[in-house]
Design a protein around this motif. Structure first.
Motif, PDB file in Angstrom:
ATOM      1  N   ARG A 134       0.840  -1.206   0.000  1.00 26.20           N
ATOM      2  CA  ARG A 134       0.000   0.000   0.000  1.00 26.20           C
ATOM      3  C   ARG A 134       0.873   1.253   0.000  1.00 26.20           C
ATOM      4  O   ARG A 134       0.661   2.174  -0.784  1.00 26.20           O
ATOM      5  CB  ARG A 134      -0.941   0.004   1.200  1.00 26.20           C
ATOM      6  N   VAL A 180      -8.596  -2.371  -3.059  1.00 25.20           N
ATOM      7  CA  VAL A 180      -9.821  -1.564  -2.940  1.00 25.20           C
ATOM      8  C   VAL A 180      -9.475  -0.148  -2.490  1.00 25.20           C
ATOM      9  O   VAL A 180     -10.002   0.832  -3.026  1.00 25.20           O
ATOM     10  CB  VAL A 180     -10.825  -2.235  -1.980  1.00 25.20           C
ATOM     11  N   GLN A 181      -8.580  -0.006  -1.519  1.00 27.03           N
ATOM     12  CA  GLN A 181      -8.163   1.318  -1.041  1.00 27.03           C
ATOM     13  C   GLN A 181      -7.480   2.100  -2.151  1.00 27.03           C
ATOM     14  O   GLN A 181      -7.728   3.300  -2.328  1.00 27.03           O
ATOM     15  CB  GLN A 181      -7.217   1.174   0.148  1.00 27.03           C
ATOM     16  N   SER A 205      -7.800  -5.790   0.245  1.00 32.01           N
ATOM     17  CA  SER A 205      -8.156  -4.519   0.872  1.00 32.01           C
ATOM     18  C   SER A 205      -7.275  -3.395   0.336  1.00 32.01           C
ATOM     19  O   SER A 205      -7.759  -2.283   0.080  1.00 32.01           O
ATOM     20  CB  SER A 205      -8.010  -4.625   2.391  1.00 32.01           C
ATOM     21  N   ASN A 261      -7.896   1.680  -5.363  1.00 30.60           N
ATOM     22  CA  ASN A 261      -8.931   2.015  -6.336  1.00 30.60           C
ATOM     23  C   ASN A 261      -9.708   3.260  -5.895  1.00 30.60           C
ATOM     24  O   ASN A 261      -9.953   4.165  -6.691  1.00 30.60           O
ATOM     25  CB  ASN A 261      -9.874   0.824  -6.512  1.00 30.60           C
ATOM     26  N   GLN A 262     -10.067   3.308  -4.624  1.00 31.14           N
ATOM     27  CA  GLN A 262     -10.807   4.460  -4.096  1.00 31.14           C
ATOM     28  C   GLN A 262      -9.953   5.729  -4.182  1.00 31.14           C
ATOM     29  O   GLN A 262     -10.440   6.785  -4.589  1.00 31.14           O
ATOM     30  CB  GLN A 262     -11.230   4.214  -2.658  1.00 31.14           C
ATOM     31  N   HIS A 263      -8.687   5.624  -3.816  1.00 30.58           N
ATOM     32  CA  HIS A 263      -7.776   6.767  -3.898  1.00 30.58           C
ATOM     33  C   HIS A 263      -7.704   7.282  -5.336  1.00 30.58           C
ATOM     34  O   HIS A 263      -7.757   8.496  -5.570  1.00 30.58           O
ATOM     35  CB  HIS A 263      -6.387   6.372  -3.401  1.00 30.58           C
ATOM     36  N   CYS A 264      -7.559   6.370  -6.283  1.00 34.21           N
ATOM     37  CA  CYS A 264      -7.442   6.764  -7.694  1.00 34.21           C
ATOM     38  C   CYS A 264      -8.727   7.398  -8.209  1.00 34.21           C
ATOM     39  O   CYS A 264      -8.679   8.373  -8.957  1.00 34.21           O
ATOM     40  CB  CYS A 264      -7.039   5.566  -8.548  1.00 34.21           C
ATOM     41  N   GLU A 265      -9.873   6.871  -7.814  1.00 32.21           N
ATOM     42  CA  GLU A 265     -11.140   7.484  -8.212  1.00 32.21           C
ATOM     43  C   GLU A 265     -11.219   8.920  -7.711  1.00 32.21           C
ATOM     44  O   GLU A 265     -11.602   9.820  -8.451  1.00 32.21           O
ATOM     45  CB  GLU A 265     -12.324   6.676  -7.669  1.00 32.21           C
ATOM     46  N   GLU A 266     -10.848   9.142  -6.456  1.00 26.57           N
ATOM     47  CA  GLU A 266     -10.891  10.476  -5.864  1.00 26.57           C
ATOM     48  C   GLU A 266      -9.874  11.418  -6.502  1.00 26.57           C
ATOM     49  O   GLU A 266     -10.111  12.620  -6.606  1.00 26.57           O
ATOM     50  CB  GLU A 266     -10.657  10.389  -4.357  1.00 26.57           C
ATOM     51  N   THR A 323     -15.922  -3.624  -9.075  1.00 28.30           N
ATOM     52  CA  THR A 323     -15.229  -2.508  -8.451  1.00 28.30           C
ATOM     53  C   THR A 323     -13.841  -2.276  -9.036  1.00 28.30           C
ATOM     54  O   THR A 323     -13.438  -1.140  -9.272  1.00 28.30           O
ATOM     55  CB  THR A 323     -15.097  -2.732  -6.927  1.00 28.30           C
ATOM     56  N   LEU A 324     -13.104  -3.356  -9.250  1.00 28.64           N
ATOM     57  CA  LEU A 324     -11.723  -3.261  -9.707  1.00 28.64           C
ATOM     58  C   LEU A 324     -11.651  -3.537 -11.210  1.00 28.64           C
ATOM     59  O   LEU A 324     -11.982  -4.616 -11.670  1.00 28.64           O
ATOM     60  CB  LEU A 324     -10.847  -4.270  -8.959  1.00 28.64           C
TER      61      LEU A 324
END
Length: 113
Positions: free
Chosen positions: A42, A75-76, A72, A78-83, A108-109
């Protein structure tokens, strides 16, 4: 944890940038991702994406094992990249693709085919 039967140990985690331009980055991840390596994974991926490339490909075709802590991290990330507005794509190994599918993370991914 996947065990290398010849050495009797888990495959070490390797994270290497294989391509970088102003707009994109490709990172290769190989080895085993588990509770012992997921924090490092991460941190390294977040550091590599800190300057906000427009697109990122995480080549994980060399991953032999990934547990829930590794999923996990994905997923984290992915969320960071979306934001951050980074288009993120994973190129998973067969083992990793199966884990993503079994856990229902396929929608999701974004994965290469």
């Amino acid at each position: 944890m996947a065990i290398d039967t010849e050495a009797g140990q888990a495959a070490p985690l390797v994270v290497v940038v294989t391509a970088r331009s102003e707009d994109a980055i490709t990172v290769e991840v190989a080895g085993d991702i588990d509770i012992a390596t997921s924090t490092r994974l991460r941190a390294e991926l977040m550091k590599l994406l800190a300057d906000g490339p427009g697109a990122a490909v995480i080549d994980m075709t060399g991953v032999g094992f990934c547990d829930s802590s590794g999923l996990s991290v994905l997923v984290q990330l992915n969320q960071h990249c979306e934001e951050a507005g980074i288009e993120l794509t994973f190129a998973p190994s067969k083992v990793l693709r199966r884990a993503i599918e079994l856990t229902g993370l396929s929608p999701t991914l974004k994965m290469t085919t």
